[in-house]
Design an enzyme around this catalytic site. Sequence first.
Site, short mmCIF file in Angstrom:
data_model
loop_
_atom_site.label_atom_id
_atom_site.label_comp_id
_atom_site.label_asym_id
_atom_site.label_seq_id
_atom_site.Cartn_x
_atom_site.Cartn_y
_atom_site.Cartn_z
N ASP A 215 0.81 -1.23 0.00
CA ASP A 215 0.00 0.00 0.00
C ASP A 215 0.84 1.27 0.00
O ASP A 215 0.47 2.25 -0.63
CB ASP A 215 -0.90 0.05 1.25
CG ASP A 215 -1.91 -1.08 1.26
OD1 ASP A 215 -2.18 -1.63 0.18
OD2 ASP A 215 -2.40 -1.41 2.35
P1 NDP Z 1 0.92 -3.99 3.08
O1 NDP Z 1 0.08 -4.66 4.10
O2 NDP Z 1 0.31 -3.02 2.17
O3 NDP Z 1 1.62 -5.08 2.15
C1 NDP Z 1 2.48 -6.03 2.67
C2 NDP Z 1 2.82 -7.01 1.57
O4 NDP Z 1 3.81 -7.89 2.09
C3 NDP Z 1 1.64 -7.86 1.15
O5 NDP Z 1 1.10 -7.41 -0.07
C4 NDP Z 1 2.22 -9.28 1.05
O6 NDP Z 1 2.13 -9.74 -0.30
C5 NDP Z 1 3.69 -9.11 1.41
N1 NDP Z 1 4.18 -10.19 2.27
C6 NDP Z 1 3.56 -10.77 3.30
N2 NDP Z 1 4.32 -11.73 3.83
C7 NDP Z 1 5.46 -11.77 3.10
C8 NDP Z 1 6.66 -12.55 3.15
N3 NDP Z 1 6.82 -13.51 4.06
N4 NDP Z 1 7.61 -12.30 2.24
C9 NDP Z 1 7.45 -11.35 1.30
N5 NDP Z 1 6.34 -10.57 1.21
C10 NDP Z 1 5.37 -10.78 2.10
O7 NDP Z 1 2.16 -3.35 3.89
P2 NDP Z 1 2.82 -1.92 3.82
O8 NDP Z 1 3.92 -1.96 4.83
O9 NDP Z 1 3.14 -1.51 2.44
O10 NDP Z 1 1.67 -0.96 4.29
C11 NDP Z 1 1.22 -0.97 5.60
C12 NDP Z 1 -0.30 -0.88 5.61
O11 NDP Z 1 -0.74 -1.03 6.94
C13 NDP Z 1 -0.80 0.44 5.11
O12 NDP Z 1 -1.98 0.27 4.38
C14 NDP Z 1 -1.07 1.19 6.39
O13 NDP Z 1 -2.03 2.20 6.25
C15 NDP Z 1 -1.55 0.08 7.27
N6 NDP Z 1 -1.44 0.40 8.66
C16 NDP Z 1 -0.24 0.73 9.19
C17 NDP Z 1 -0.15 1.15 10.49
C18 NDP Z 1 1.16 1.59 11.04
O14 NDP Z 1 1.15 2.32 12.02
N7 NDP Z 1 2.27 1.21 10.46
C19 NDP Z 1 -1.33 1.20 11.35
C20 NDP Z 1 -2.54 0.78 10.71
C21 NDP Z 1 -2.56 0.41 9.43
P3 NDP Z 1 2.13 -11.32 -0.62
O15 NDP Z 1 1.01 -11.89 0.14
O16 NDP Z 1 1.97 -11.37 -2.11
O17 NDP Z 1 3.47 -11.83 -0.17
#
Ligand code: NDP
Length: 460
Positions: free
Chosen positions: A388
Amino acid sequence: VTLTTAVELAYLLSAVLFVFGLKKLGSPASARQGNALASSAMLIAIVVTLLEHGVVNWQAIAGGIVAGALIGTLLARRVAMTAMPQLVAVFNGLGGGASALVAAAEFYRLGGPTAMDVTGGVTIVLSTLIGAVTFSGSFVAFGKLQDLITGRPVTFPLQRTFNALLFVTLLAVGVALALGGAPGWAYLALAGLSLLLGILLVIPIGGADMPVVVSLLNSYSGLAASAAGFVLGNNLLIIAGALVGAAGLILTHLMCRAMNRSLANVAFGAFGGGGGSAAAASGDQTVRDVDAEQAALVLAYASSVVVVPGYGLAVAQAQHEMRKLMDVLEARGVEVRFAIHPVAGRMPGHMNVLLAEADVPYPKLLDMDEINPEFERTDAVLVVGANDVVNPLARDPGSIIAGMPILDVDRARSVIVIKRSLSPGFAGIDNPLFYLEGTMMFFGDAKQALSDLVREVKEA
Ligand code: NDP
């Protein structure tokens, strides 16, 4: 100097140390020191309070300290970084519960509603109400984050009307209690209804928004502690509670801003139902996928690489492999920097802590505003488990993440994305970045993929 003056001076010292401790938490470089300062302040406060007031039962206090220290140490060592939000939720809940119990004890010690003056009554009511809401709300948040209860928003017809009525009833009971015009059982009703309100306020919020809720409840737990400080006539508790209340509110505000959402939208938006509805899959669009060798060549021959870490890096616990990749690239003369989005991961500061654990030097971590203008001049960006925070759809006014500030990764010459599939991230929407011409998808678990890259870069 009388004992009271000495105690008040010690409290003042503690309060000042709390403020400096909080200030130092503002940067990863000084955060440990900040923690140490604030905990010494707490130690001073506890010792002074115990000395001032005649202690009824030393054994119970010693038992509490030993049990608490054991549980705390165990939790600090065991809990994974990705599970930190639910741990904080439990801490907040217990804080709120403690404040409510202090108020209850004082209520019964004084001898019920008719025995209290109005000021005492108001503080007892407030401490009970806020403390109990924080307690039950925090445990619902914990349950959602820990997958013990559904992460989906739980809604029912007329929910907000019901909550509003409940709140008005609570206020009425509270006022009657404070004015001394309510029967003794009204206090139990106040506590029970407050617990119910805490549950009802949190269940309609989606699991993915829980970190924001936890931060807000953190602020409530501070307010409850402050109210308990008024109940006990303890100035330091009032100050410490106010600091927690303010800090929690500021953090909540920062998190909402980094997602470009209002607090009302988080509280009532029923957003992020746990990945349910991934928006329109990109039909016939294709992605370019690469293997470790191809990806390593791009990185090894770049002059500068910007790494964007995300939640996936944290889940895979790949921070040490990340550090190794940085080392081998730097050994070849490649400049490596990290772009840190304010809400990358699942809580603020998540990426900073993770990379610090692997001894990545702080000056290499750049904030979104610092790094964004640089992407156009960057040869290669390596996105590791982030989604994201690099989604260009945020610039599209029609998207559900419209206006969320993002890292402008799509403006770099080439982008390598490490993730396991094309699945969406937290917001549950597709990411056009993956289909751009300059983007290469390197599918795999972050830890494995990074260690393959380390090997290939060495051979390149
Ligand atoms: P996202 O949740 O957008 O994406 C994380 C990606 O990591 C997934 O698409 C997944 O894809 C991939 N992933 C998961 N496990 C693995 C693995 N073992 N190896 C490789 N890839 C992996 O994370 P972002 O950090 O980009 O964004 C954080 C989101 O959380 C934002 O939308 C934010 O608004 C929200 N958020 C954050 C808060 C904060 O304070 N930090 C608080 C509340 C919400 P795949 O499954 O294909 O591997």
